[in-house]
Design a protein around this motif. Structure first.
Motif, PDB file in Angstrom:
ATOM      1  N   VAL A 316     -19.506  -4.835  40.365  1.00 30.18           N
ATOM      2  CA  VAL A 316     -18.555  -5.004  41.816  1.00 30.18           C
ATOM      3  C   VAL A 316     -18.665  -4.564  43.035  1.00 30.18           C
ATOM      4  CG1 VAL A 316     -16.529  -4.911  42.790  1.00 30.18           C
ATOM      5  CG2 VAL A 316     -16.553  -5.550  40.532  1.00 30.18           C
ATOM      6  N   ARG A 317     -19.391  -2.910  42.918  1.00 22.84           N
ATOM      7  CA  ARG A 317     -20.139  -2.978  44.572  1.00 22.84           C
ATOM      8  C   ARG A 317     -21.066  -2.927  44.442  1.00 22.84           C
ATOM      9  NH1 ARG A 317     -16.942   2.384  46.687  1.00 22.84           N
ATOM     10  NH2 ARG A 317     -18.927   1.861  47.705  1.00 22.84           N
ATOM     11  N   GLN A 323     -20.937  -9.496  47.417  1.00 28.19           N
ATOM     12  CA  GLN A 323     -20.099  -9.534  46.772  1.00 28.19           C
ATOM     13  C   GLN A 323     -18.758  -8.391  46.823  1.00 28.19           C
ATOM     14  OE1 GLN A 323     -21.435 -10.579  42.599  1.00 28.19           O
ATOM     15  NE2 GLN A 323     -20.594  -8.887  41.696  1.00 28.19           N
ATOM     16  N   HIS A 324     -19.601  -7.561  47.573  1.00 25.16           N
ATOM     17  CA  HIS A 324     -18.471  -6.321  47.778  1.00 25.16           C
ATOM     18  C   HIS A 324     -17.652  -6.895  49.127  1.00 25.16           C
ATOM     19  CE1 HIS A 324     -18.006  -1.399  48.310  1.00 25.16           C
ATOM     20  NE2 HIS A 324     -16.743  -2.499  48.624  1.00 25.16           N
ATOM     21  N   PHE A 327     -14.919  -9.022  47.252  1.00 20.00           N
ATOM     22  CA  PHE A 327     -14.316  -7.822  46.844  1.00 20.00           C
ATOM     23  C   PHE A 327     -13.033  -7.172  47.483  1.00 20.00           C
ATOM     24  CE2 PHE A 327     -12.515  -4.274  44.611  1.00 20.00           C
ATOM     25  CZ  PHE A 327     -12.120  -4.808  43.107  1.00 20.00           C
ATOM     26  N   ARG A 328     -13.001  -6.696  48.165  1.00 17.83           N
ATOM     27  CA  ARG A 328     -12.604  -6.642  49.519  1.00 17.83           C
ATOM     28  C   ARG A 328     -11.771  -7.610  49.724  1.00 17.83           C
ATOM     29  NH1 ARG A 328     -16.157  -1.979  53.015  1.00 17.83           N
ATOM     30  NH2 ARG A 328     -17.432  -3.685  52.826  1.00 17.83           N
ATOM     31  N   ASP A 341     -10.008  -0.410  48.136  1.00 17.73           N
ATOM     32  CA  ASP A 341     -11.677  -0.825  47.490  1.00 17.73           C
ATOM     33  C   ASP A 341     -11.918   0.283  45.940  1.00 17.73           C
ATOM     34  OD1 ASP A 341     -13.737  -1.767  46.778  1.00 17.73           O
ATOM     35  OD2 ASP A 341     -15.250  -0.090  49.066  1.00 17.73           O
ATOM     36  N   GLU A 366      -7.196  -7.527  40.405  1.00 16.09           N
ATOM     37  CA  GLU A 366      -7.853  -8.281  41.242  1.00 16.09           C
ATOM     38  C   GLU A 366      -9.156  -7.779  41.089  1.00 16.09           C
ATOM     39  OE1 GLU A 366      -3.984  -6.952  42.701  1.00 16.09           O
ATOM     40  OE2 GLU A 366      -5.663  -5.690  42.034  1.00 16.09           O
ATOM     41  N   ILE A 367      -9.786  -6.734  39.925  1.00 11.87           N
ATOM     42  CA  ILE A 367     -10.874  -6.606  39.517  1.00 11.87           C
ATOM     43  C   ILE A 367     -10.846  -7.798  38.587  1.00 11.87           C
ATOM     44  CG2 ILE A 367     -12.487  -5.958  38.321  1.00 11.87           C
ATOM     45  CD1 ILE A 367     -11.004  -3.337  38.785  1.00 11.87           C
ATOM     46  N   PHE A 370     -11.090 -11.613  40.569  1.00 13.92           N
ATOM     47  CA  PHE A 370     -12.851 -11.835  40.899  1.00 13.92           C
ATOM     48  C   PHE A 370     -13.455 -12.195  40.160  1.00 13.92           C
ATOM     49  CE2 PHE A 370     -17.313  -9.763  42.523  1.00 13.92           C
ATOM     50  CZ  PHE A 370     -16.943  -9.794  43.979  1.00 13.92           C
ATOM     51  N   SER A 374     -16.413 -15.111  39.479  1.00  8.10           N
ATOM     52  CA  SER A 374     -18.163 -15.336  39.734  1.00  8.10           C
ATOM     53  C   SER A 374     -18.585 -16.052  38.588  1.00  8.10           C
ATOM     54  CB  SER A 374     -18.156 -13.711  39.492  1.00  8.10           C
ATOM     55  OG  SER A 374     -19.434 -13.993  39.324  1.00  8.10           O
TER      56      SER A 374
END
Length: 624
Positions: A316-317, A323-324, A327-328, A341, A366-367, A370, A374
Motif C-alpha cells: 500500500v505504501r 498509490q500511497h 490510499f491516504r 495512514d 479502508e485497506i 483500496f 486495485s
C-alpha cells in the motif's frame, strides 16, 4: 658583602609597598584591582615599579608646576587631591559599567547558543535567531525607548564560528561538572552502546550514573568515534583511554550496562570480559528493555503472519507514490477512519510491531476497499488474506499482545529509572501474563479487545505463545547481576529482609561491616521516624536520597547507594542516538566529531552551567 637571595627579596618587597602619604605628596593612588600599578591622578599614567623614587621622578618631571599651584600641606592642595580622586573614581565607574554591559552581551549570546543547541539548531541558525530578535524588537519599539537593547542584540556575536566556540565552552563546563561529580562518587555505573551516524561512522556513546551528594545523575561522559572496526578489543581500548584521560578508576564502577551485542558480552574478547579482568568487582548486565523485546520474538506460523501483514503495508505504501497518495485520500474521505495512514514496520524500533499492527486493524475496512479497487494481481492476493478469518484472528491477537508489550516498554523507558523500578514493572508484567493466559484460555478475552471485536477464533497457537512468553520473561529476568533480595529490600525497606540478606550484601560489597549492617537494619525498621519518612516520600529513590543526606546507617546507605547507582537499561544511549541523528543530518554531514559531541552533551544534559562564571573568567571573550 652581597645580600642573600632571600634577604634581597624581602628588602625589595618591603620597598615596593604603596604608602598612603604618596597620594598627598605626589598625587598618586594605587587602584584596587589585581596587579594594579601606581597611577597618577593628574595624567592617569602609571609607573611600572611601585617605588617612591619612580613616583617622585614622574611627579617632578611631568608636573613640576603642581607644587607651586598647590603648595604641599595646604588646604588648597587637599581639596585638589580630593577632586582628582573623585574624577578618577567617576571614570572608573564608567569603565566598569561599560565592561558589565559587554559581559551581559556575552552572557546573552551564551544563553542563546545554549537554547539553540538544546533544540538541535546550533551554529548557522544562530544568525537567523539574531536577525529575528532585532526585527521583532525594532517592530515593537514604537516609542524608540529600546535603542540600547537593540544595540546590544546587534553587538552579540552569533556567527557560526562564534557559536561553535560558545558551544564548546558550555560543553566543557558541563563535562567538568560531570567529571568532578564522578570523581567524588563512591560508586558509579556505565551504560555503553554503539550506533552509526549519517556518514557511516560508528559512534560509541558512554553514559555514567552517579550520586552527586544531592541527587542521582545520568550524564553523557563521551561520544567516541570508531573509524574502523567495532570489536570488543577496540571498544575496551577506547574506554580505557577515556578513563585515563579523566583520571577515573574502574575500581569504583559497579556495573556495565550494554545492549548484549557480541562485542560487548563475548565470553573471551567482549568488553565486559576484558573489564572484569581489569576490575573483578564489575558486574555486567544486558539492557532490560532489550531483553523484554527479545522475549517476544516471533517464530513459526505467527512470524509468517507478521511477515504477510508487513507485505500488505509495504504494498500500500511502497509500491508507488501515487498509490500511497490515493490510499491516504481514501482514508481521509472515510468517516469511520480514526488514523490518517498506515505505519511502516522497523524491526529495530521497540514499539514498531505493535503500532503497525494496531493501524492495520483500525484501518482494515479502508485497506480492503483500496485493495478491491486495485487492478494489481498482488492486491487480490492480499485481499484474500485479509478476508481469511483464521489469518485475521492471528493478526488481531498479535495486535493485542504487542499492545500490552508496548505499554510495558513505555513504562521501562525514560530518564532516571532505577533498577528497582524496572524489576517492579517486569515482575508485574510477568504476573499479568498469567492472567492473559487464563483470560484467553477461557475465551473471556477481557484483555484482548481487538480479537474480541473481530469475533476471532482463539487457537492453541495463541495460548502457546503466551505460555512461551511467560517462560521467557521468567528465565531472562532471573538474574539482575546483584541478588534480587537486595533489590527487594531497597524497593520496600519496611519488609523484613531475607535471613541471609547481610551475607548477600557482604558478598556483593566486600567493604561492608556485616555485623554493623544487621544492627542497622533492626534499628532502621523499628524507628518511627524512618517509617514516617517512607510513607511520606514521593518515591523509593526520594526516600533513600533523604536517608543518604543523614549521618546514620552508614552500611545501609552503602547498600542503597550501590544499588541505586546501577543503570537498568541503555535507554539514555538510545535516546542520545536519536538526538545525534537530529544534529548530524545529511545537510550538516561535515560536522566534526568534537562539535557533534559538544552539541549532543548540551542537548542531553540535566546540568545547567554557571554562565556568569564563564563570562567573568574571560574564557569566552565578548569580542570573539
Amino acid at each position: 658583602m652581597a645580600l642573600s637571595k632571600k634577604l634581597k627579596g624581602k628588602v625589595m618587597s618591603d620597598n615596593r609597598v604603596f604608602h598612603e602619604e604618596w597620594t598627598e605628596n605626589y598625587a598618586f593612588i594605587l587602584p584596587s584591582f589585581i596587579n594594579a600599578k601606581p597611577t597618577c591622578l593628574i595624567c592617569n599614567e602609571g609607573v611600572s615599579v611601585c617605588k617612591e623614587y619612580n613616583i617622585r621622578r614622574h611627579h617632578e618631571t611631568k608636573h613640576a608646576n603642581f607644587k607651586h599651584a598647590f603648595p604641599p600641606k595646604t588646604e588648597v592642595r587637599k581639596r585638589k587631591i580630593e577632586a582628582l580622586k573623585g574624577g578618577y573614581a567617576h571614570i572608573g565607574r564608567i569603565l566598569v559599567r561599560g565592561l558589565t554591559s559587554q559581559q551581559k552581551v556575552t552572557s546573552a549570546s551564551l544563553k542563546a547558543s545554549w537554547i539553540l543547541a538544546k533544540h538541535n539548531k546550533p551554529f548557522v541558525d544562530a544568525e537567523v535567531f539574531k536577525e529575528m530578535m532585532v526585527t521583532v524588537l525594532e517592530e515593537l519599539d514604537t516609542d524608540k525607548s529600546m535603542g540600547s537593547v537593540i544595540g546590544s542584540v546587534k553587538q552579540m556575536s552569533l556567527s557560526a564560528r562564534s557559536a561553535a566556540r560558545r558551544i564548546e565552552v558550555l560543553s566543557d563546563a558541563v563535562q567538568a561538572a560531570v567529571i568532578d561529580g564522578v570523581s567524588r562518587a563512591n560508586y558509579f555505573s556505565v551504560a555503553i552502546d554503539e550506533s552509526t551516524d549519517k556518514t557511516d561512522v560508528a559512534q560509541l556513546c558512554v553514559y555514567v550514573r552517579y550520586y552527586d551528594g544531592k541527587d542521582f545523575k545520568e550524564e553523557l561522559l563521551s561520544l567516541i568515534p570508531l573509524e574502523g572496526h567495532t570489536t570488543g578489543d577496540v571498544i575496551f581500548v577506547k574506554l580505557e583511554e577515556l578513563f585515563q584521560l579523566h583520571s577515573l578508576s574502574f575500581e569504583r564502577v559497579n556495573l556495565i550496562m550494554t545492549d548484549g551485542a557480541p562485542a560487548m558480552v563475548g565470553k573471551h574478547r567482549g568488553l565486559v570480559s576484558r573489564l572484569k579482568q581489569l576490575a573483578p568487582q564489575i558486574h555486567g548486565l544486558h539492557c532490560l528493555i532489550h531483553q523484554s523485546v527479545l522475549c517476544a520474538r516471533l517464530s513459526g506460523e505467527l512470524k509468517d503472519v507478521m511477515d504477510k501483514v508487513m507485505k500488505i503495508i509495504n504494498f500500500v505504501r511502497g509500491t508507488s507514490s501515487t498509490q500511497h497518495r490515493l490510499f491516504r485520500q481514501l482514508v481521509a474521505e472515510s468517516e469511520d477512519a480514526i488514523h490518517a495512514d498506515l505505519l511502516l514496520h522497523n524491526d529495530v524500533r521497540w514499539l514498531s510491531k505493535g503500532k503497525s499492527l494496531d493501524r492495520v486493524c483500525a484501518l482494515l475496512n479502508e485497506i480492503k476497499a483500496f485493495l478491491g479497487m486495485s487492478k494489481n494481481k498482488a492486491a487480490g492476493d492480499h485481499l484474500i488474506l485479509l478476508e481469511d478469518g483464521k489469518f485475521m484472528s492471528n493478526v488481531a491477537f498479535l495486535s493485542d499482545i504487542f499492545g500490552h508489550l508496548n505499554k510495558l516498554n513505555l513504562q521501562l523507558q525514560g530518564r532516571d529509572k532505577t533498577i528497582v523500578d524496572m524489576v517492579e514493572k517486569l515482575e508485574s508484567f510477568t504476573r499479568m501474563l498469567e492472567m492473559f493466559e487464563a483470560d484467553i484460555s477461557t475465551g473471556r478475552l477481557l484483555h484482548f479487545s481487538t480479537l474480541k471485536r473481530t469475533a476471532g477464533e482463539v487457537t492453541e497457537l495463541m495460548v502457546d505463545f503466551i505460555k512461551r512468553l511467560r517462560t521467557n520473561f521468567t528465565s531472562r529476568f532471573d538474574d539482575y547481576s546483584i541478588p534480587k533480595d537486595i533489590i527487594d529490600f531497597i524497593r520496600d525497606p519496611a519488609v523484613k529482609p531475607a535471613d541471609n540478606f547481610s551475607t548477600l550484601a557482604k558478598e556483593t560489597i566486600p567493604s561492608l561491616d556485616q555485623a554493623a549492617l544487621e544492627m542497622e537494619i533492626i534499628d532502621f525498621q523499628t524507628t518511627s521516624v524512618v517509617r514516617d519518612a517512607l510513607r511520606s516520600a514521593e518515591s523509593v529513590c526520594a526516600f533513600w536520597i533523604g536517608l543518604l543526606c543523614s549521618e546514620e546507617y552508614s552500611n545501609l546507605k552503602t547498600v542503597a547507594l550501590y544499588t541505586l547507582t546501577m543503570f537498568p537499561s541503555t535507554y539514555m544511549c538510545e535516546s542520545s542516538f536519536s538526538a545525534m541523528n537530529a544534529i548530524k543530518t545529511h545537510e550538516r554531514n561535515r560536522l566534526t566529531h568534537k562539535n557533534l559531541e559538544n552539541c549532543l552533551r548540551i542537548k542531553v544534559t540535566s546540568i545547567s552551567p554557571d554562565i556568569q562564571k564563564i563570562v567573568t573568567s574571560g574564557r569566552c571573550h565578548f569580542s570573539h
